[in-house]
Design a protein around this motif. Structure first.
Motif, PDB file in Angstrom:
ATOM      1  N   ILE B  95      23.391  41.374  45.793  1.00  0.00           N
ATOM      2  CA  ILE B  95      23.914  41.747  44.472  1.00  0.00           C
ATOM      3  C   ILE B  95      25.055  42.744  44.608  1.00  0.00           C
ATOM      4  CG2 ILE B  95      23.342  42.968  42.335  1.00  0.00           C
ATOM      5  CD1 ILE B  95      20.523  41.754  42.587  1.00  0.00           C
ATOM      6  N   MET B  96      24.876  43.762  45.473  1.00  0.00           N
ATOM      7  CA  MET B  96      25.912  44.773  45.603  1.00  0.00           C
ATOM      8  C   MET B  96      27.170  44.182  46.228  1.00  0.00           C
ATOM      9  SD  MET B  96      24.817  47.149  43.983  1.00  0.00           S
ATOM     10  CE  MET B  96      25.085  48.890  44.048  1.00  0.00           C
ATOM     11  N   GLY B  97      27.003  43.222  47.142  1.00  0.00           N
ATOM     12  CA  GLY B  97      28.165  42.538  47.700  1.00  0.00           C
ATOM     13  C   GLY B  97      28.916  41.786  46.612  1.00  0.00           C
ATOM     14  N   ALA B  98      28.142  41.108  45.759  1.00  0.00           N
ATOM     15  CA  ALA B  98      28.767  40.363  44.667  1.00  0.00           C
ATOM     16  C   ALA B  98      29.523  41.303  43.731  1.00  0.00           C
ATOM     17  CB  ALA B  98      27.703  39.588  43.899  1.00  0.00           C
ATOM     18  N   ILE B  99      28.927  42.461  43.462  1.00  0.00           N
ATOM     19  CA  ILE B  99      29.581  43.418  42.560  1.00  0.00           C
ATOM     20  C   ILE B  99      30.863  43.966  43.193  1.00  0.00           C
ATOM     21  CG2 ILE B  99      29.365  45.693  41.492  1.00  0.00           C
ATOM     22  CD1 ILE B  99      26.402  45.077  41.053  1.00  0.00           C
ATOM     23  N   ALA B 100      30.742  44.409  44.452  1.00  0.00           N
ATOM     24  CA  ALA B 100      31.914  44.990  45.111  1.00  0.00           C
ATOM     25  C   ALA B 100      33.045  43.973  45.193  1.00  0.00           C
ATOM     26  CB  ALA B 100      31.533  45.484  46.509  1.00  0.00           C
ATOM     27  N   GLY B 101      32.697  42.726  45.527  1.00  0.00           N
ATOM     28  CA  GLY B 101      33.722  41.698  45.625  1.00  0.00           C
ATOM     29  C   GLY B 101      34.341  41.358  44.288  1.00  0.00           C
ATOM     30  N   SER B 102      33.592  41.610  43.211  1.00  0.00           N
ATOM     31  CA  SER B 102      34.093  41.244  41.879  1.00  0.00           C
ATOM     32  C   SER B 102      34.980  42.316  41.265  1.00  0.00           C
ATOM     33  CB  SER B 102      32.923  40.967  40.933  1.00  0.00           C
ATOM     34  OG  SER B 102      32.121  39.941  41.446  1.00  0.00           O
ATOM     35  N   ILE B 103      35.127  43.447  41.934  1.00  0.00           N
ATOM     36  CA  ILE B 103      35.964  44.515  41.371  1.00  0.00           C
ATOM     37  C   ILE B 103      37.359  43.976  41.065  1.00  0.00           C
ATOM     38  CG2 ILE B 103      37.092  46.718  41.860  1.00  0.00           C
ATOM     39  CD1 ILE B 103      34.661  47.487  43.532  1.00  0.00           C
ATOM     40  N   LEU B 104      37.949  43.255  42.050  1.00  0.00           N
ATOM     41  CA  LEU B 104      39.321  42.765  41.848  1.00  0.00           C
ATOM     42  C   LEU B 104      39.431  41.783  40.684  1.00  0.00           C
ATOM     43  CD1 LEU B 104      40.561  42.392  45.529  1.00  0.00           C
ATOM     44  CD2 LEU B 104      41.074  44.190  43.886  1.00  0.00           C
ATOM     45  N   PRO B 105      38.644  40.693  40.676  1.00  0.00           N
ATOM     46  CA  PRO B 105      38.850  39.722  39.581  1.00  0.00           C
ATOM     47  C   PRO B 105      38.384  40.215  38.214  1.00  0.00           C
ATOM     48  CG  PRO B 105      37.044  39.030  40.973  1.00  0.00           C
ATOM     49  CD  PRO B 105      37.679  40.198  41.652  1.00  0.00           C
ATOM     50  N   VAL B 106      37.545  41.243  38.171  1.00  0.00           N
ATOM     51  CA  VAL B 106      37.073  41.703  36.858  1.00  0.00           C
ATOM     52  C   VAL B 106      37.910  42.863  36.342  1.00  0.00           C
ATOM     53  CG1 VAL B 106      35.157  42.724  35.610  1.00  0.00           C
ATOM     54  CG2 VAL B 106      34.726  40.882  37.216  1.00  0.00           C
ATOM     55  N   VAL B 107      38.151  43.857  37.193  1.00  0.00           N
ATOM     56  CA  VAL B 107      38.868  45.044  36.733  1.00  0.00           C
ATOM     57  C   VAL B 107      40.386  44.816  36.757  1.00  0.00           C
ATOM     58  CG1 VAL B 107      39.206  47.513  37.093  1.00  0.00           C
ATOM     59  CG2 VAL B 107      36.971  46.484  37.555  1.00  0.00           C
ATOM     60  N   PHE B 108      40.857  44.186  37.827  1.00  0.00           N
ATOM     61  CA  PHE B 108      42.305  43.925  37.927  1.00  0.00           C
ATOM     62  C   PHE B 108      42.560  42.446  37.671  1.00  0.00           C
ATOM     63  CE2 PHE B 108      41.060  47.377  40.732  1.00  0.00           C
ATOM     64  CZ  PHE B 108      41.859  48.399  40.266  1.00  0.00           C
ATOM     65  N   TYR B 109      42.089  41.986  36.516  1.00  0.00           N
ATOM     66  CA  TYR B 109      42.055  40.542  36.286  1.00  0.00           C
ATOM     67  C   TYR B 109      43.429  39.917  36.151  1.00  0.00           C
ATOM     68  CZ  TYR B 109      42.580  42.117  31.486  1.00  0.00           C
ATOM     69  OH  TYR B 109      43.025  42.729  30.355  1.00  0.00           O
ATOM     70  N   ASP B 110      44.456  40.745  35.828  1.00  0.00           N
ATOM     71  CA  ASP B 110      45.757  40.097  35.678  1.00  0.00           C
ATOM     72  C   ASP B 110      46.601  40.150  36.953  1.00  0.00           C
ATOM     73  OD1 ASP B 110      45.919  42.745  35.382  1.00  0.00           O
ATOM     74  OD2 ASP B 110      46.963  42.754  33.443  1.00  0.00           O
ATOM     75  N   TRP B 111      45.989  40.655  38.040  1.00  0.00           N
ATOM     76  CA  TRP B 111      46.690  40.663  39.323  1.00  0.00           C
ATOM     77  C   TRP B 111      46.580  39.284  39.948  1.00  0.00           C
ATOM     78  CZ3 TRP B 111      44.698  41.465  44.696  1.00  0.00           C
ATOM     79  CH2 TRP B 111      45.754  41.679  45.600  1.00  0.00           C
ATOM     80  N   GLN B 112      47.707  38.694  40.339  1.00  0.00           N
ATOM     81  CA  GLN B 112      47.650  37.378  40.962  1.00  0.00           C
ATOM     82  C   GLN B 112      48.273  37.443  42.330  1.00  0.00           C
ATOM     83  OE1 GLN B 112      49.592  34.918  38.101  1.00  0.00           O
ATOM     84  NE2 GLN B 112      47.665  34.337  37.111  1.00  0.00           N
ATOM     85  N   SER B 113      47.536  36.975  43.319  1.00  0.00           N
ATOM     86  CA  SER B 113      48.049  37.036  44.674  1.00  0.00           C
ATOM     87  C   SER B 113      47.150  36.198  45.565  1.00  0.00           C
ATOM     88  CB  SER B 113      48.057  38.486  45.156  1.00  0.00           C
ATOM     89  OG  SER B 113      48.052  38.517  46.561  1.00  0.00           O
TER      90      SER B 113
END
Lengths: 306, 364
Positions: B95-113
Motif C-alpha cells: 500500500i505504501m509503495g502504491a501511495i508513494a508511486g502515486s504522488i506524481l500522477p495525483v499531486v502533479f497531475y498536469d506534469w507530462q513527461s
C-alpha cells in the motif's frame, strides 16, 4: 450513571477480549509454543458463538460454541506443529488466514442479523456498592470468567506441580523430557487451553462488545493480544494491566471521534496499533531483560528421540 | 495408533519436489468435500474453480495480472523467510509503495513527461522499502519482534490510504467518490501483449524471480542469506552480520512489495481507492511457502494462487458459492504445504500402541 463510570465500563468491555486471548496465549507460550493463530481462533470463536446463539436462542450456548470452536481450531495448529513439527510461525499464520476465510464463509448467512446480547448478572450485595458495584459486579459472565481465568492461571503456573512441569517444558524441553514429563502432551493441552480462551474472547466480541456478526470483526485484536503477552513479560496479572491499558487506548480513540476534535478519524483509529508498537519497543529494547523473561524453548520444535 | 517421526539421515530430494504437489492434491480433495457439504456437485464446482478460468484468453490475462503482485511480493518474502526475518507486513508495504508511486500522477497531475513512469516505479520501491525500514530498524536496533510490528503497520497503512483518498487526495471532479484522479496517459504501465490486459508488472515479477534465483544460487549474498537463516551463530563465525541481514532482507522485500503496489495501481486500477489489494501481501506468504522459498517455484505458486482468486469469482458466477471460498482454499493450501514439508525431513510412521510398548521394553 456518571460519565466517568460509563467510560470505565466501556474500557472494561473493550479490554476483556484482549485479556482473555492474551491469558490463553500466555499459557501456550509458557509451555514453549508460539501460536500466532490467535486472530484466527478468535474470529472462529466469534462466528461460531454468534451462529450458535442465533440457532439456539441462548447466548450461553453461544459462549460454549465459541470456546469449542477456538479449542478445535487450535488442535489443527497443535497437530501440525507438535505432531508434524511444522514451523510454528508459518503454521500460526496459516491458522489466522484459514480462520479469516472459514469465518467469512460460515458467517455469510448471519450478516446483518440482530444479535442477542449476553445479559449482565448482578452479584447480590456487592453490586449495590456505589461506583465499584455497577463497574465490577454488574457485568456479564465472560468478564467474571476472564478474571477467574487469570487468577486460575496464576495459581496453576506458580502454585501447582503441573504448572511447574509446564514451565519446565517451556524453558527446557530436553530436560523436562529426561525427567519423564510428556512434553508433547503438555504442549497439546496448553495449546488447547489457549485456543479455548481465544474462542471465548471471540464470543465476547460477537455477544457483548458488538452483538452482531461483521466480517473480520476481530480487527487485529488477536495480534494485539500476542503483543500483550510480551508486554506482560509472561506474567498473568500483568496481562490484565496491559489489557486494560489497551482497552483504554481504543476507547479514548472512540470518544475522541465522538467529540469531533480536529484529528481525522483514520489517525485516531490507528492509535491502538501504533500504541502496540510503542509498547513493544519500550518493553523489548532491553535485550537482557527480554532474554530473562522469555520462555527459553519458545518456538523451538521438539522431537522425542526414541 | 500414534504418529511417530523418524528423522531421515538425509533430506529427501524426492519429497522436496513432490511435497507442493501432494499439498495441492490434498487441497483439491478437501475442496471437493467442502463443495459436497455445501450441496454442490464437487466435480462441477472444482471444474469451474480451477479449469474454467484457464479456458479463455482474457481470463489468462487476468491470471497474469493477479499473479504479478503475488510473485513480486513472494520472491521478496522468500529472501526474508530464508534469512529468518519474518516480515508479514508486505500488505502494508504494498500500500505504501502504491501511495508513494502515486504522488506524481495525483499531486502533479498536469506534469507530462516520459520520465513519469520510471520515477513512479522508483518512488514505489522507495515507499515500500521505507515502510519496511520501520520494523527493520526496530528489530535490528531496538530488539523488537518484527512479526508484530510489521503486522501492526499494515493496519496503519490501510487507514492512511483511506484518509488520503477520502481527504486530501480525493478527486475534486469526482462527485465526492472516495478515489483519486485517474492517472494520465504517461502514468499508466503499458500492456505487454497485444492480446489482452497483462501489463509490465508481470515482466517485473519474472525478472525479479530470476534475479533472486541467480543471487541465491551464485552469489556470496545468497550464501550469506542461507547461512544466517539456518544458524545465526555459524553465520557470525563466517563474519556475516545478522543485523545487516535484517536491514537487507526487510528493505529488499519492502521494495519489491512497493513495486508490486505501484505496478498494480498504475497498470490495473489506474487510480487510488480505499482498498487496492484483495490481501495480496498475505496471500504472498502462502505463495512463498508453496514455492518452497525457491524463486522459480514461487513463479508457479504465484500462478496457482492467482487461479484461486479467479476461481472464486468464476465459482460465484457459475455455481453460486460465495467468493469467500477463495480464502478457505488459500488457507487450506498453506496448511497442507506445511504438513507435507514434514515428509522432507522425517519419515512418518503410524505405530500401534502395543507394538510401541514392546519396542521400549526391548530398549531397556
Amino acid at each position: 450513571m456518571g460519565i466517568v463510570e460509563a467510560i470505565l465500563l466501556s474500557v472494561i468491555t473493550a479490554a476483556t477480549p484482549l485479556v482473555l486471548a492474551a491469558a490463553g496465549e500466555l499459557v501456550a507460550e509458557r509451555s514453549g509454543v508460539l501460536n500466532l493463530g490467535v486472530e484466527g481462533m478468535m474470529i472462529m470463536g466469534a462466528v461460531c458463538a454468534f451462529a450458535a446463539t442465533q440457532l439456539s436462542g441462548s447466548p450461553y450456548i453461544g459462549v460454549l460454541a465459541g470456546i469449542a470452536a477456538g479449542a478445535l481450531f487450535s488442535l489443527l495448529f497443535g497437530f501440525l506443529t507438535l505432531t508434524l513439527v511444522a514451523n510454528q510461525v508459518a503454521t500460526g499464520l496459516a491458522l489466522t488466514l484459514l480462520g479469516l476465510g472459514v469465518s467469512g464463509m460460515l458467517g455469510e448467512s448471519f450478516l446483518g442479523m440482530q444479535g442477542i446480547k449476553l445479559q449482565p448478572i448482578a452479584i447480590p450485595l456487592l453490586s449495590q456498592v456505589p461506583f465499584v458495584g455497577p463497574l465490577l459486579f454488574r457485568q456479564d459472565a465472560i468478564f467474571y470468567l476472564s478474571i477467574a481465568i487469570v487468577a486460575g492461571i496464576h495459581w496453576f503456573l506458580f502454585r501447582t506441580r503441573s504448572g511447574l512441569k509446564l514451565r519446565a517444558v517451556g524453558d527446557s524441553h530436553g530436560s523436562a523430557h529426561a525427567l519423564g514429563v510428556d512434553v508433547i502432551r503438555t504442549r497439546y493441552l496448553a495449546v488447547l487451553f489457549g485456543g479455548a480462551c481465544a474462542g471465548l474472547a471471540g464470543a465476547q466480541l460477537s455477544l457483548v462488545y458488538t452483538p452482531q456478526w461483521v466480517e473480520n470483526m476481530s480487527a487485529g485484536r488477536g495480534w494485539i493480544a500476542l503483543a500483550l503477552v510480551v508486554f506482560a513479560s509472561w506474567r498473568p496479572w500483568r496481562v490484565v494491566a496491559g489489557g486494560y491499558l489497551f482497552g483504554a487506548v481504543s476507547i479514548s480513540q472512540l470518544h475522541a471521534q465522538a467529540f469531533g476534535i480536529g484529528i481525522p478519524s483514520q489517525f485516531l483509529s490507528s492509535l491502538p496499533y501504533v500504541a502496540t508498537i510503542v509498547v513493544l519497543i519500550l518493553i523489548s529494547h532491553n535485550r537482557r531483560m527480554t532474554l530473562i523473561n522469555t520462555p527459553a524453548s519458545l518456538g523451538k520444535p521438539f522431537v522425542p528421540d526414541r | 495408533m500414534r504418529i511417530e517421526l523418524e528423522r531421515r539421515p538425509k533430506v529427501s530430494a524426492l519429497f522436496s519436489i513432490l511435497s507442493p504437489f501432494i499439498a495441492f492434491a490434498l487441497t483439491i480433495v478437501f475442496g471437493g468435500i467442502m463443495f459436497a457439504l455445501l450441496g454442490k456437485n464437487p466435480v462441477a464446482a472444482l471444474y469451474s474453480f480451477f479449469v474454467e478460468p484457464l479456458s479463455e484468453v482474457w481470463s489468462l490475462h487476468e491470471l497474469a495480472i493477479k499473479a504479478a503482485p503475488l510473485i513480486l511480493i513472494g520472491v521478496g518474502l522468500s529472501v526474508c523467510f530464508r534469512s529468518n526475518n519474518w516480515n508479514i507486513g508486505a500488505e502494508g508495504q504494498f500500500i505504501m509503495g502504491a501511495i508513494a508511486g502515486s504522488i506524481l500522477p495525483v499531486v502533479f497531475y498536469d506534469w507530462q513527461s516520459p520520465l513519469m513512469l520510471p520515477l513512479m516505479l522508483v518512488l514505489g520501491m522507495i515507499g515500500g522499502a521505507l515502510f519496511a525500514a520501520i520494523p527493520a530498524f526496530l528489530k535490528a536496533h531496538m530488539n523488537t519482534n518484527e512479526i508484530l510490528t510489521s503486522l501492526m503497520l499494515v493496519y496503519v497503512a490501510q487507514l492512511f490510504l483511506d484518509w488520503l483518498v477520502r481527504g486530501p487526495w480525493r478527486n475534486p471532479e469526482g462527485m465526492n467518490f472516495p478515489e483519486t484522479r485517474t492517472f494520465g496517459a504517461d502514468a499508466i504501465l503499458p500492456e505487454m501483449l497485444a492480446s489482452g490486459r497483462t501489463h509490465w508488472g508481470f515482466a517485473f515479477a519474472i525478472i525479479a524471480a530470476l534475479a533472486v534465483w541467480f543471487m541465491m544460487r551464485y552469489t556470496l549474498r545468497g550464501f550469506e542469506i542461507t547461512v544466517l537463516g539456518q544458524s545465526e551463530r555459524a553465520g557470525r563465525f563466517a563474519g556475516f552480520s545478522s543485523r545487516k541481514m535484517i536491514w537487507f532482507s526487510m528493505l529488499f522485500s519492502g521494495a519489491l512489495a512497493g513495486l508490486a503496489g505501484i505496478s498494480e495501481v498504475s497498470g490495473a486500477i489506474q487510480q487510488l481507492r480505499p482498498v487496492i489489494s484483495p490481501g495480496y501481501g498475505f496471500t504472498a506468504i502462502i505463495v512463498a511457502f508453496l514455492g518452497r522459498l525457491n524463486p522459480l517455484g514461487i513463479i508457479a505458486a504465484g500462478l496457482v494462487l492467482a487461479l484461486t482468486y479467479l476461481g472464486g469469482e468464476a465459482a460465484q458466477l457459475s455455481i453460486g458459492v460465495s467468493d469467500k471460498v477463495t480464502r478457505v482454499f488459500q488457507g487450506l493450501l498453506l496448511f497442507f504445504v506445511l504438513s507435507c514439508d514434514t515428509l522432507i525431513h522425517y519419515r512418518i510412521r503410524l505405530v500401534r500402541e502395543r507394538f510401541a510398548a514392546l519396542k521400549t521394553d526391548e530398549a531397556h
